[in-house]
Design a protein around this motif. Structure first.
Motif, PDB file in Angstrom:
ATOM      1  N   TYR A  30      -4.937   5.530   2.302  1.00 23.28           N
ATOM      2  CA  TYR A  30      -4.104   4.495   1.705  1.00 23.28           C
ATOM      3  C   TYR A  30      -4.704   3.998   0.401  1.00 23.28           C
ATOM      4  O   TYR A  30      -5.921   4.010   0.218  1.00 23.28           O
ATOM      5  N   HIS A  69       0.839  -1.191   0.000  1.00 24.59           N
ATOM      6  CA  HIS A  69       0.000   0.000   0.000  1.00 24.59           C
ATOM      7  C   HIS A  69       0.874   1.241   0.000  1.00 24.59           C
ATOM      8  O   HIS A  69       2.038   1.209   0.388  1.00 24.59           O
ATOM      9  N   THR A  70       0.272   2.327  -0.476  1.00 26.11           N
ATOM     10  CA  THR A  70       0.925   3.627  -0.445  1.00 26.11           C
ATOM     11  C   THR A  70       0.078   4.545   0.416  1.00 26.11           C
ATOM     12  O   THR A  70      -1.141   4.392   0.490  1.00 26.11           O
ATOM     13  N   ARG A  71       0.736   5.463   1.080  1.00 33.63           N
ATOM     14  CA  ARG A  71       0.023   6.422   1.928  1.00 33.63           C
ATOM     15  C   ARG A  71      -0.050   7.750   1.195  1.00 33.63           C
ATOM     16  O   ARG A  71       0.956   8.274   0.737  1.00 33.63           O
ATOM     17  N   ARG A 128      -5.444  -0.105  -8.251  1.00 33.30           N
ATOM     18  CA  ARG A 128      -5.865  -0.014  -6.842  1.00 33.30           C
ATOM     19  C   ARG A 128      -6.924  -1.071  -6.555  1.00 33.30           C
ATOM     20  O   ARG A 128      -7.878  -1.227  -7.313  1.00 33.30           O
TER      21      ARG A 128
END
Length: 104
Positions: free
Chosen positions: A12, A4-6, A33
């Motif tokens: 997220y 995941h990316t913040r 996503r």
């Protein structure tokens, strides 16, 4: 596997990916996503924390194994720091996401 990316604001985005089974373990597929509560009340405020592949033979019990038939991928995640949820997706669909859809 997943990562995941913040984003700004603490939200997220989670993605599924596949990598080579042997060294150098390069990434060979990446999904867009994952649809974890997309458009729902916790959209973006979800944190994926579990991953499992289940089959009828896996002995998971309950409604999950009774309904699988073919292998399914279970993505466990928390929504808005209030709820625990599971996204259940047929394995062949996850493979389409990873190997055919590309990135977002």
């Amino acid at each position: 596997a997943t990562f995941h990316t913040r984003l700004d604001g603490g939200r997220y985005q989670t993605y599924a990916y596949a990598f080579q089974a042997e060294k150098p373990f390069g990434v060979i597929g990446l999904s867009a996503r994952l649809p974890l509560d997309l458009g729902g009340k916790f959209d973006g405020q979800v944190f994926q924390s579990g991953l499992a592949v289940v089959t009828e033979e896996s002995g998971m019990g309950g409604s999950v194994s009774a309904a699988v038939g073919s292998p399914r991928v279970l993505f466990g995640y928390g929504a808005g720091d209030f709820e625990s949820r599971v996204l259940s997706v047929p394995l062949d669909i996850v493979e389409e996401w990873v190997f055919h859809d590309g990135g977002e």
